[in-house]
Motif scaffolding. Structure first.
Motif, PDB file in Angstrom:
ATOM      1  N   LYS A  95      88.953  22.966-129.638  1.00 30.46           N
ATOM      2  CA  LYS A  95      88.391  22.194-128.538  1.00 30.46           C
ATOM      3  C   LYS A  95      88.804  22.866-127.236  1.00 30.46           C
ATOM      4  N   PHE A  96      87.897  22.853-126.295  1.00 28.26           N
ATOM      5  CA  PHE A  96      88.172  23.403-124.987  1.00 28.26           C
ATOM      6  C   PHE A  96      88.097  22.246-124.002  1.00 28.26           C
ATOM      7  N   ILE A  97      89.239  21.845-123.509  1.00 32.83           N
ATOM      8  CA  ILE A  97      89.340  20.645-122.692  1.00 32.83           C
ATOM      9  C   ILE A  97      89.760  21.033-121.279  1.00 32.83           C
ATOM     10  N   VAL A  98      89.015  20.529-120.307  1.00 31.54           N
ATOM     11  CA  VAL A  98      89.359  20.765-118.910  1.00 31.54           C
ATOM     12  C   VAL A  98      90.578  19.915-118.579  1.00 31.54           C
ATOM     13  N   ASP A  99      91.528  20.531-117.888  1.00 30.93           N
ATOM     14  CA  ASP A  99      92.714  19.819-117.444  1.00 30.93           C
ATOM     15  C   ASP A  99      92.304  18.519-116.746  1.00 30.93           C
ATOM     16  N   GLU A 100      92.946  17.430-117.103  1.00 35.66           N
ATOM     17  CA  GLU A 100      92.562  16.113-116.581  1.00 35.66           C
ATOM     18  C   GLU A 100      92.666  16.036-115.065  1.00 35.66           C
ATOM     19  N   GLU A 101      93.727  16.601-114.499  1.00 40.32           N
ATOM     20  CA  GLU A 101      93.875  16.563-113.042  1.00 40.32           C
ATOM     21  C   GLU A 101      92.790  17.383-112.350  1.00 40.32           C
ATOM     22  N   LEU A 102      92.433  18.529-112.925  1.00 45.72           N
ATOM     23  CA  LEU A 102      91.338  19.324-112.355  1.00 45.72           C
ATOM     24  C   LEU A 102      90.023  18.564-112.414  1.00 45.72           C
ATOM     25  N   HIS A 103      89.772  17.933-113.542  1.00 51.23           N
ATOM     26  CA  HIS A 103      88.548  17.133-113.682  1.00 51.23           C
ATOM     27  C   HIS A 103      88.525  16.018-112.647  1.00 51.23           C
TER      28      HIS A 103
ATOM     29  N   VAL B  38      87.577  24.853-106.958  1.00 51.27           N
ATOM     30  CA  VAL B  38      88.018  24.084-108.127  1.00 51.27           C
ATOM     31  C   VAL B  38      87.200  24.489-109.354  1.00 51.27           C
ATOM     32  N   SER B  39      85.916  24.744-109.168  1.00 49.57           N
ATOM     33  CA  SER B  39      85.073  25.203-110.284  1.00 49.57           C
ATOM     34  C   SER B  39      85.587  26.521-110.841  1.00 49.57           C
ATOM     35  N   CYS B  40      86.009  27.415-109.949  1.00 49.37           N
ATOM     36  CA  CYS B  40      86.556  28.708-110.399  1.00 49.37           C
ATOM     37  C   CYS B  40      87.843  28.508-111.195  1.00 49.37           C
ATOM     38  N   VAL B  41      88.702  27.610-110.724  1.00 50.14           N
ATOM     39  CA  VAL B  41      89.949  27.345-111.441  1.00 50.14           C
ATOM     40  C   VAL B  41      89.652  26.758-112.819  1.00 50.14           C
ATOM     41  N   ILE B  42      88.680  25.848-112.887  1.00 47.73           N
ATOM     42  CA  ILE B  42      88.282  25.267-114.173  1.00 47.73           C
ATOM     43  C   ILE B  42      87.759  26.367-115.099  1.00 47.73           C
TER      44      ILE B  42
END
Length: 81
Positions: free
Chosen positions: A9-17, A63-67
């Motif tokens: 699974k590839f999950i985006v960090d919750e704080e980033l989301h 933020v999109s780049c960091v994600i």
């Protein structure tokens, strides 16, 4: 013995989301405020609105780049199980 599904699974960090959601919501709220103020007859300087829009878009892009970097890293590492 039954094999469990072990698809990575590839999950985006919750704080980033949450940050991305907050930035998008903030942009929408600001646009709504400006629209309401114009309807009330307030003369807003267009450059202020454009500067804000550009600044918030730049933050959203960053933020999109960091994600993307986080997801790329997860893909390289095989994701989380």
């Amino acid at each position: 013995m039954t094999e469990k599904n072990t698809t990575p699974k590839f999950i985006v960090d919750e704080e980033l989301h949450n940050l991305m959601v907050t930035l998008r919501d903030t942009k929408n709220v600001y646009n709504s405020i400006c629209t309401r103020m114009r309807k009330q007859g307030v003369k807003l300087h267009k450059c202020n609105e454009e500067n804000y829009a550009n600044d918030i878009d730049e933050l959203i892009g960053t933020v999109s780049c960091v994600i993307s970097e986080q997801l790329y890293h997860d893909i390289q590492e095989g994701g989380t199980l």
